[in-house]
Design a protein around this motif. Structure first.
Motif, PDB file in Angstrom:
ATOM      1  N   ASN A  56      30.663  41.083  36.530  1.00  0.00           N
ATOM      2  CA  ASN A  56      29.570  41.841  37.139  1.00  0.00           C
ATOM      3  C   ASN A  56      29.411  41.336  38.571  1.00  0.00           C
ATOM      4  O   ASN A  56      28.690  40.373  38.832  1.00  0.00           O
ATOM      5  N   LEU A  57      30.103  41.986  39.502  1.00  0.00           N
ATOM      6  CA  LEU A  57      30.162  41.506  40.877  1.00  0.00           C
ATOM      7  C   LEU A  57      28.783  41.461  41.529  1.00  0.00           C
ATOM      8  O   LEU A  57      28.431  40.480  42.188  1.00  0.00           O
ATOM      9  N   GLU A  58      28.005  42.499  41.379  1.00  0.00           N
ATOM     10  CA  GLU A  58      26.677  42.549  41.983  1.00  0.00           C
ATOM     11  C   GLU A  58      25.830  41.352  41.543  1.00  0.00           C
ATOM     12  O   GLU A  58      25.148  40.713  42.340  1.00  0.00           O
ATOM     13  N   LYS A  59      25.880  41.032  40.273  1.00  0.00           N
ATOM     14  CA  LYS A  59      25.104  39.910  39.725  1.00  0.00           C
ATOM     15  C   LYS A  59      25.641  38.577  40.225  1.00  0.00           C
ATOM     16  O   LYS A  59      24.878  37.696  40.648  1.00  0.00           O
ATOM     17  N   ASP A  60      26.961  38.423  40.210  1.00  0.00           N
ATOM     18  CA  ASP A  60      27.566  37.143  40.589  1.00  0.00           C
ATOM     19  C   ASP A  60      27.437  36.852  42.074  1.00  0.00           C
ATOM     20  O   ASP A  60      27.405  35.677  42.490  1.00  0.00           O
ATOM     21  N   LEU A  61      27.373  37.892  42.896  1.00  0.00           N
ATOM     22  CA  LEU A  61      27.210  37.688  44.338  1.00  0.00           C
ATOM     23  C   LEU A  61      25.892  36.996  44.663  1.00  0.00           C
ATOM     24  O   LEU A  61      25.758  36.347  45.700  1.00  0.00           O
ATOM     25  N   GLN A  62      24.922  37.108  43.783  1.00  0.00           N
ATOM     26  CA  GLN A  62      23.605  36.516  44.008  1.00  0.00           C
ATOM     27  C   GLN A  62      23.569  35.014  43.712  1.00  0.00           C
ATOM     28  O   GLN A  62      22.545  34.361  43.909  1.00  0.00           O
ATOM     29  N   THR A  63      24.694  34.468  43.243  1.00  0.00           N
ATOM     30  CA  THR A  63      24.724  33.063  42.822  1.00  0.00           C
ATOM     31  C   THR A  63      25.539  32.166  43.755  1.00  0.00           C
ATOM     32  O   THR A  63      25.690  30.981  43.473  1.00  0.00           O
ATOM     33  N   ILE A  64      26.065  32.718  44.857  1.00  0.00           N
ATOM     34  CA  ILE A  64      26.994  31.944  45.685  1.00  0.00           C
ATOM     35  C   ILE A  64      26.522  31.815  47.129  1.00  0.00           C
ATOM     36  O   ILE A  64      25.597  32.504  47.568  1.00  0.00           O
ATOM     37  N   ASP A  65      27.174  30.908  47.861  1.00  0.00           N
ATOM     38  CA  ASP A  65      26.826  30.638  49.263  1.00  0.00           C
ATOM     39  C   ASP A  65      27.731  31.375  50.245  1.00  0.00           C
ATOM     40  O   ASP A  65      27.338  31.609  51.388  1.00  0.00           O
ATOM     41  N   GLY A  66      28.939  31.700  49.815  1.00  0.00           N
ATOM     42  CA  GLY A  66      29.887  32.364  50.697  1.00  0.00           C
ATOM     43  C   GLY A  66      30.908  33.157  49.917  1.00  0.00           C
ATOM     44  O   GLY A  66      31.155  32.887  48.744  1.00  0.00           O
ATOM     45  N   VAL A  67      31.504  34.141  50.575  1.00  0.00           N
ATOM     46  CA  VAL A  67      32.511  34.996  49.945  1.00  0.00           C
ATOM     47  C   VAL A  67      33.755  35.037  50.813  1.00  0.00           C
ATOM     48  O   VAL A  67      33.670  35.146  52.041  1.00  0.00           O
ATOM     49  N   VAL A  68      34.911  34.953  50.158  1.00  0.00           N
ATOM     50  CA  VAL A  68      36.194  35.121  50.837  1.00  0.00           C
ATOM     51  C   VAL A  68      36.795  36.440  50.362  1.00  0.00           C
ATOM     52  O   VAL A  68      37.024  36.632  49.171  1.00  0.00           O
ATOM     53  N   ILE A  69      37.025  37.359  51.299  1.00  0.00           N
ATOM     54  CA  ILE A  69      37.538  38.691  50.977  1.00  0.00           C
ATOM     55  C   ILE A  69      39.017  38.769  51.349  1.00  0.00           C
ATOM     56  O   ILE A  69      39.388  38.688  52.526  1.00  0.00           O
ATOM     57  N   VAL A  70      39.869  38.903  50.335  1.00  0.00           N
ATOM     58  CA  VAL A  70      41.315  38.990  50.553  1.00  0.00           C
ATOM     59  C   VAL A  70      41.832  40.209  49.796  1.00  0.00           C
ATOM     60  O   VAL A  70      42.768  40.126  49.001  1.00  0.00           O
ATOM     61  N   THR A  71      41.213  41.333  50.050  1.00  0.00           N
ATOM     62  CA  THR A  71      41.559  42.597  49.401  1.00  0.00           C
ATOM     63  C   THR A  71      42.344  43.457  50.386  1.00  0.00           C
ATOM     64  O   THR A  71      42.448  43.107  51.569  1.00  0.00           O
ATOM     65  N   PRO A  72      42.915  44.594  49.939  1.00  0.00           N
ATOM     66  CA  PRO A  72      43.628  45.471  50.879  1.00  0.00           C
ATOM     67  C   PRO A  72      42.768  45.837  52.082  1.00  0.00           C
ATOM     68  O   PRO A  72      41.545  46.002  51.961  1.00  0.00           O
ATOM     69  N   THR A  73      43.402  45.965  53.232  1.00  0.00           N
ATOM     70  CA  THR A  73      42.691  46.182  54.489  1.00  0.00           C
ATOM     71  C   THR A  73      41.718  47.356  54.432  1.00  0.00           C
ATOM     72  O   THR A  73      40.599  47.266  54.945  1.00  0.00           O
ATOM     73  N   PHE A  74      42.110  48.443  53.793  1.00  0.00           N
ATOM     74  CA  PHE A  74      41.252  49.631  53.790  1.00  0.00           C
ATOM     75  C   PHE A  74      39.968  49.430  52.988  1.00  0.00           C
ATOM     76  O   PHE A  74      39.041  50.242  53.072  1.00  0.00           O
ATOM     77  N   THR A  75      39.870  48.343  52.222  1.00  0.00           N
ATOM     78  CA  THR A  75      38.663  48.066  51.432  1.00  0.00           C
ATOM     79  C   THR A  75      37.721  47.076  52.115  1.00  0.00           C
ATOM     80  O   THR A  75      36.614  46.850  51.636  1.00  0.00           O
TER      81      THR A  75
END
Length: 316
Positions: A56-75
């Motif tokens: 559950n990404l929306e829920k888990d995003l509320q529990t962290i200090d930082g995010v690393v995004i390594v997804t396809p460029t268009f996303t």
């Protein structure tokens, strides 16, 4: 001492796994979760690194200090928007987004929400580039810097052209070293409506030039920078991590004066650029003052890339 930072990782493809490996090496990092559409791969990496998989990404995003995004460029743009609702500190792999329009939108979002965005221009952390910059800073004037980057394997990437895939690294370096552009001239080769070879000459506001070449059709992997200054010539191989500096010396032989060039080898210590940029991201998450490529740098690189793409496509 830095606090332990909890970081979520979006995307566990080849580059994402490199990030995961390096994040796992950092004692001050707790990997909050990994997230990817490939659930089988996530479960495999979860077992290997003993990290949770986000269901559950929306829920888990509320529990962290930082995010690393390594997804396809268009996303990138969509994920930054989603993440920014909960997380202030965001690392996104280069480029910032896949289009100039969405990059402008993200920069506006970052300013309005006071986000800390770090763009993964990893070549700034290349030990050879760091050494090159130190030498260049000691020169009285940079006349021209040549950047060459080729990779036949990179032709497998089909969502972005060679300008966004490869050249963007050197555009960032050129702008980082020589500053904002005044004029851009570009030529290229197009195959199946995709730019596969690009050459651009950038005239900077400081009067220096950058000659940037990127290719996905060259049968040799090249990462090379050479700088012509008024008092030295610097040759830099990013793959072998070698930097050579040529300076003129005057040697006297009796009544005659002979001018020769003396070559110096710069000692470059091996270091992993990805690890270093993630260390900086941890500092960013901890509120420390750190000089990293940010959303403004990402936008400027995209503006130049967009102009290069435009000129090449219009000339076909």
């Amino acid at each position: 001492m830095s606090n332990v930072v909890k970081i979520g990782l979006l995307g566990v493809g080849k580059m994402g796994q490199n990030h995961l490996r390096n994040l796992a090496m950092l004692k001050q990092v707790e990997i909050g979760f990994i997230y990817d559409f490939d659930k089988d791969l996530c479960e495999q990496l979860s077992t290997q690194y003993n990290v949770p998989v986000s269901e559950n990404l929306e829920k888990d995003l509320q529990t962290i200090d930082g995010v690393v995004i390594v997804t396809p460029t268009f996303t990138h743009a969509d994920y930054i928007k989603q993440v920014s609702k909960y997380v202030k500190n965001i690392f996104v792999e280069k480029p910032l987004t896949d289009t100039l329009e969405s990059s402008i939108e993200i920069v506006k979002l970052a300013k309005e929400n006071n986000l800390n965005i770090q763009v993964g221009f990893i070549e700034r952390y290349n030990s050879a580039v760091v050494a090159l910059e130190k030498v260049i800073r000691n020169s009285s004037h940079i006349i021209n810097i040549d950047f060459s980057r080729t990779n036949k394997v990179s032709s497998r990437i089909t969502d972005v052209d060679v300008v966004i895939d490869l050249m963007i690294h050197d555009l960032d370096l050129a702008l980082h070293i020589n500053g904002k552009p005044k004029k851009i001239e570009a030529h290229g080769y197009i195959n199946d409506n995709m730019i596969e070879y690009a050459r651009a000459i950038i005239t900077h506001e400081n009067g220096s030039f950058s000659n940037v070449v990127a290719s996905r059709i060259t049968e040799k992997r090249i990462r090379h920078i050479s700088a012509t200054c008024d008092d030295m010539y610097i040759d830099c191989n990013l793959l072998s991590k070698e930097v050579f500096v040529n300076k003129q010396t005057i040697e006297q032989y009796l009544e005659n004066v002979s001018i020769s060039s003396k070559e110096e080898t710069i000692d470059v210590r091996p270091q992993e650029g990805l690890l270093l940029e993630l260390v900086d991201f941890v500092k960013l998450c901890n509120g420390e003052s750190v000089n990293v490529p940010n959303e403004d740098d990402g936008l400027l690189a995209m503006e130049v890339a967009n102009e290069i793409q435009k000129q090449i496509m219009e000339a076909k």
